[in-house]
Design a protein around this motif. Structure first.
Motif, PDB file in Angstrom:
ATOM      1  N   HIS A 116       1.408  -1.406  -0.324  1.00  0.00           N
ATOM      2  CA  HIS A 116      -0.417  -0.098  -0.079  1.00  0.00           C
ATOM      3  C   HIS A 116       1.060   0.953  -0.533  1.00  0.00           C
ATOM      4  O   HIS A 116       0.720   2.292  -0.685  1.00  0.00           O
ATOM      5  N   LEU A 117       1.410   1.589   0.595  1.00  0.00           N
ATOM      6  CA  LEU A 117       2.676   2.639   0.830  1.00  0.00           C
ATOM      7  C   LEU A 117       3.658   2.382  -0.376  1.00  0.00           C
ATOM      8  O   LEU A 117       3.639   3.975  -0.497  1.00  0.00           O
ATOM      9  N   LEU A 118       3.915   1.415  -0.791  1.00  0.00           N
ATOM     10  CA  LEU A 118       4.800   1.418  -2.421  1.00  0.00           C
ATOM     11  C   LEU A 118       3.632   2.229  -3.530  1.00  0.00           C
ATOM     12  O   LEU A 118       4.193   2.016  -4.596  1.00  0.00           O
ATOM     13  N   ASP A 119       2.465   1.627  -2.959  1.00  0.00           N
ATOM     14  CA  ASP A 119       1.416   2.024  -4.856  1.00  0.00           C
ATOM     15  C   ASP A 119       1.111   0.887  -5.681  1.00  0.00           C
ATOM     16  O   ASP A 119       1.231   1.000  -6.446  1.00  0.00           O
ATOM     17  N   LEU A 120       1.546  -0.313  -4.332  1.00  0.00           N
ATOM     18  CA  LEU A 120       1.662  -1.633  -5.441  1.00  0.00           C
ATOM     19  C   LEU A 120       0.730  -2.569  -5.475  1.00  0.00           C
ATOM     20  O   LEU A 120      -0.089  -2.545  -4.842  1.00  0.00           O
ATOM     21  N   PRO A 121       0.500  -3.142  -6.078  1.00  0.00           N
ATOM     22  CA  PRO A 121      -1.090  -4.129  -5.759  1.00  0.00           C
ATOM     23  C   PRO A 121      -0.178  -4.650  -4.844  1.00  0.00           C
ATOM     24  O   PRO A 121       0.828  -5.748  -5.327  1.00  0.00           O
ATOM     25  N   PRO A 122      -0.842  -5.843  -4.074  1.00  0.00           N
ATOM     26  CA  PRO A 122      -0.671  -7.333  -3.166  1.00  0.00           C
ATOM     27  C   PRO A 122      -0.117  -7.800  -4.246  1.00  0.00           C
ATOM     28  O   PRO A 122      -1.154  -8.349  -5.400  1.00  0.00           O
ATOM     29  N   ALA A 163      14.154   5.641  -2.779  1.00  0.00           N
ATOM     30  CA  ALA A 163      14.487   6.427  -4.420  1.00  0.00           C
ATOM     31  C   ALA A 163      13.957   3.787  -4.708  1.00  0.00           C
ATOM     32  O   ALA A 163      13.284   4.460  -6.085  1.00  0.00           O
ATOM     33  N   ALA A 164      15.088   3.591  -4.194  1.00  0.00           N
ATOM     34  CA  ALA A 164      14.494   1.845  -4.456  1.00  0.00           C
ATOM     35  C   ALA A 164      13.086   2.024  -4.272  1.00  0.00           C
ATOM     36  O   ALA A 164      12.290   0.679  -5.629  1.00  0.00           O
ATOM     37  N   ALA A 165      12.465   3.110  -3.279  1.00  0.00           N
ATOM     38  CA  ALA A 165      10.772   2.043  -3.475  1.00  0.00           C
ATOM     39  C   ALA A 165      10.094   2.476  -4.320  1.00  0.00           C
ATOM     40  O   ALA A 165       8.822   1.802  -4.373  1.00  0.00           O
ATOM     41  N   VAL A 166      10.089   3.520  -5.218  1.00  0.00           N
ATOM     42  CA  VAL A 166       9.381   4.021  -5.586  1.00  0.00           C
ATOM     43  C   VAL A 166       9.866   4.156  -7.935  1.00  0.00           C
ATOM     44  O   VAL A 166       9.592   4.019  -8.436  1.00  0.00           O
ATOM     45  N   ALA A 167      10.978   3.375  -7.499  1.00  0.00           N
ATOM     46  CA  ALA A 167      11.356   2.990  -8.614  1.00  0.00           C
ATOM     47  C   ALA A 167      10.700   1.660  -9.232  1.00  0.00           C
ATOM     48  O   ALA A 167      11.133   0.606  -8.445  1.00  0.00           O
ATOM     49  N   ALA A 168      10.824   1.722 -10.651  1.00  0.00           N
ATOM     50  CA  ALA A 168       9.717   0.544 -11.415  1.00  0.00           C
ATOM     51  C   ALA A 168      10.401  -0.336 -11.166  1.00  0.00           C
ATOM     52  O   ALA A 168      10.154  -1.707 -11.105  1.00  0.00           O
ATOM     53  N   ALA A 310       0.991   9.095  -1.503  1.00  0.00           N
ATOM     54  CA  ALA A 310       1.765  10.554  -2.051  1.00  0.00           C
ATOM     55  C   ALA A 310       2.973  11.119  -1.509  1.00  0.00           C
ATOM     56  O   ALA A 310       4.066  11.388  -1.944  1.00  0.00           O
ATOM     57  N   ALA A 311       2.865  11.030   0.240  1.00  0.00           N
ATOM     58  CA  ALA A 311       4.072  11.111   0.903  1.00  0.00           C
ATOM     59  C   ALA A 311       5.743  10.536   0.308  1.00  0.00           C
ATOM     60  O   ALA A 311       6.516  11.012   0.069  1.00  0.00           O
ATOM     61  N   LEU A 312       5.291   9.779  -0.020  1.00  0.00           N
ATOM     62  CA  LEU A 312       6.826   8.509  -0.134  1.00  0.00           C
ATOM     63  C   LEU A 312       7.181   9.162  -2.160  1.00  0.00           C
ATOM     64  O   LEU A 312       8.637   9.196  -2.287  1.00  0.00           O
ATOM     65  N   ARG A 313       5.998   9.160  -3.055  1.00  0.00           N
ATOM     66  CA  ARG A 313       6.623  10.018  -3.777  1.00  0.00           C
ATOM     67  C   ARG A 313       7.287  11.235  -3.813  1.00  0.00           C
ATOM     68  O   ARG A 313       8.050  11.855  -4.424  1.00  0.00           O
ATOM     69  N   ALA A 314       6.971  12.003  -3.355  1.00  0.00           N
ATOM     70  CA  ALA A 314       6.651  13.471  -2.995  1.00  0.00           C
ATOM     71  C   ALA A 314       8.615  13.293  -2.368  1.00  0.00           C
ATOM     72  O   ALA A 314       9.895  14.133  -2.662  1.00  0.00           O
ATOM     73  N   ILE A 323      10.383  14.578   4.663  1.00  0.00           N
ATOM     74  CA  ILE A 323       8.410  14.661   3.967  1.00  0.00           C
ATOM     75  C   ILE A 323       8.382  13.403   4.366  1.00  0.00           C
ATOM     76  O   ILE A 323       6.762  13.470   4.829  1.00  0.00           O
ATOM     77  N   LEU A 324       8.934  11.886   3.788  1.00  0.00           N
ATOM     78  CA  LEU A 324       7.941  10.747   4.522  1.00  0.00           C
ATOM     79  C   LEU A 324       8.092  10.801   6.159  1.00  0.00           C
ATOM     80  O   LEU A 324       7.562  10.015   7.135  1.00  0.00           O
ATOM     81  N   VAL A 325       9.533  11.319   7.223  1.00  0.00           N
ATOM     82  CA  VAL A 325       9.378  11.400   8.149  1.00  0.00           C
ATOM     83  C   VAL A 325       8.169  12.060   9.042  1.00  0.00           C
ATOM     84  O   VAL A 325       6.985  11.796   9.663  1.00  0.00           O
TER      85      VAL A 325
END
Length: 388
Positions: A116-122, A163-168, A310-314, A323-325
């Motif tokens: 969920h936090l990484l905006d990925l389908p389970p 960066a690794a968490a949002v990279a495809a 959205a916070a993680l992407r920002a 921003i994440l903290v």
């Protein structure tokens, strides 16, 4: 009374897809060719969301933005998942999912918080613990020469992981790593109080507080005596650590770790001791459960959970771990406000009325908050104690 199980939940990913397909129907532009325009929570009313996608498509479609938004709203009003949709401002579209769709977000976040936090389908959890990714290993802060170098290393660690968490190419592997939640205690790596400034600082604050302190400020090079809050130096030193040296609620690192431990203890131990438990995701909520999860304090937690991706992407886009903290601090605050406003565990395992289901739904809130806090803390290199 049972509310029909929603076909989807009000997660950022699924609401974005809903708006994109409505825009595709209104414009003829394929959904896959539309710009990335995240759905946001509306400031106008709890449970309402807005999208700026129609005005971004208006020029390409040769349409007036408000007129296009009106057509998109008309399409959205035909969707069974929504209670209403309207034009907002200069051409935004605002819409309100039905309550059962909004509360389904809690189950999604509770069952797969890292995804969920990484905006990925389970996806199914790997059969074995995934191997760390290149660059995932944390720096040894005790080997830094001084407090400035310690801060730089901690921020660099957080940036690499975010960066690794949002990279495809790596997000799914990161989600699998974060989904692994081994038991952790309050013991914290610390220096021995001798040697360089960094080792002495760790002896005073511990590694968790040192990492949160390093990542909490927006300034890359803090000025002398700059703070990020009352008695919270942006660059603590062994002689002037401020509240970072204390295990109190004035220390943001303690607040975040305590909130995780509290939420996890609540749904894993306190509830079990009363014969209560979560009922698992994918089930239909009763009307009483929906009502319990949409009253104001619970709605604030739902909103905070929604804002996580959205916070993680920002944080990744701006290379700013603070921003994440700050997002995690807001989630922890919403959780504690909700907990203090309710007798969350008031129910009986053998109750034949709605109370047991309502408690189970509230335990989903605890599980969701604990999971998202664990994932977020792991991204900045901080361990999350599992018991109070």
């Amino acid at each position: 009374m049972t509310v029909s199980a929603p076909s989807f939940a009000a997660t950022p990913r699924q609401l974005d897809a809903l708006v994109r397909h409505a825009c595709a129907e209104a414009t003829g532009i394929p959904a896959g060719e539309m710009p990335d325009t995240p759905t946001r929570r509306s400031a106008a009313a709890p449970g309402e969301y807005t999208s700026a996608l129609p005005p971004r498509l208006a020029g390409r479609a040769g349409r007036d933005a408000r007129g296009l938004a009106a057509d998109v709203a008309a399409v959205l009003r035909r969707r069974p998942h929504l209670a209403d949709a309207r034009v907002d401002g200069p051409g935004f579209v605002a819409f309100t999912p039905v309550p059962a769709v909004r509360t389904a977000l809690v189950q999604v976040a509770a069952d797969a918080p890292a995804h969920h936090l990484l905006d990925l389908p389970p996806r199914p959890r790997p059969a074995r613990r995934p191997a760390p990714l290149p660059g995932w290993t944390l720096s040894d802060l005790g080997r830094a020469r001084d407090a400035t170098r310690l801060r730089d290393l901690a921020r660099a660690d957080a940036r690499r992981r975010i960066a690794a968490a949002v990279a495809a190419a790596t997000a799914a592997d990161v989600a699998d790593l974060l989904a692994d939640q081994p038991a952790a205690d309050w013991r914290d790596a610390s220096g021995d109080g001798r040697g360089d400034e960094a080792a002495r600082l760790l002896a005073v604050t511990g590694e968790a507080a040192a990492r949160v302190a390093a990542c909490r400020g927006a300034t890359e090079t803090p000025r002398p005596h700059e703070t990020t809050g009352p008695r919270l130096p942006a660059r603590p030193t062994p002689d002037h650590p401020g509240e970072w040296a204390r295990a109190t609620f004035a220390n943001p690192a303690f607040v975040l770790r305590h909130a995780h431990a509290h939420a996890r203890t609540a749904h894993e131990r306190w509830a079990a001791g009363l014969g209560l438990r979560r009922l698992g995701g994918g089930r239909a909520h009763t009307a009483a459960e929906v009502a319990a999860l949409t009253e104001p304090a619970a709605e604030a937690v739902l909103g905070a959970l929604f804002d996580g991706p959205a916070a993680l992407r920002a944080a990744a886009r701006r290379h700013q771990p603070h921003i994440l903290v700050r997002y995690l601090e807001g989630l922890a605050a919403a959780y504690h406000d909700w907990w203090e406003s309710h007798d969350v565990l008031s129910g009986r395992a053998d109750a034949a009325d709605d109370r047991t289901g309502t408690v189970a739904a509230r335990l989903d809130v605890c599980a969701a908050v604990a999971g998202v806090l664990h994932a977020g803390l792991s991204l900045i290199g901080v361990s999350a104690p599992t018991r109070l």
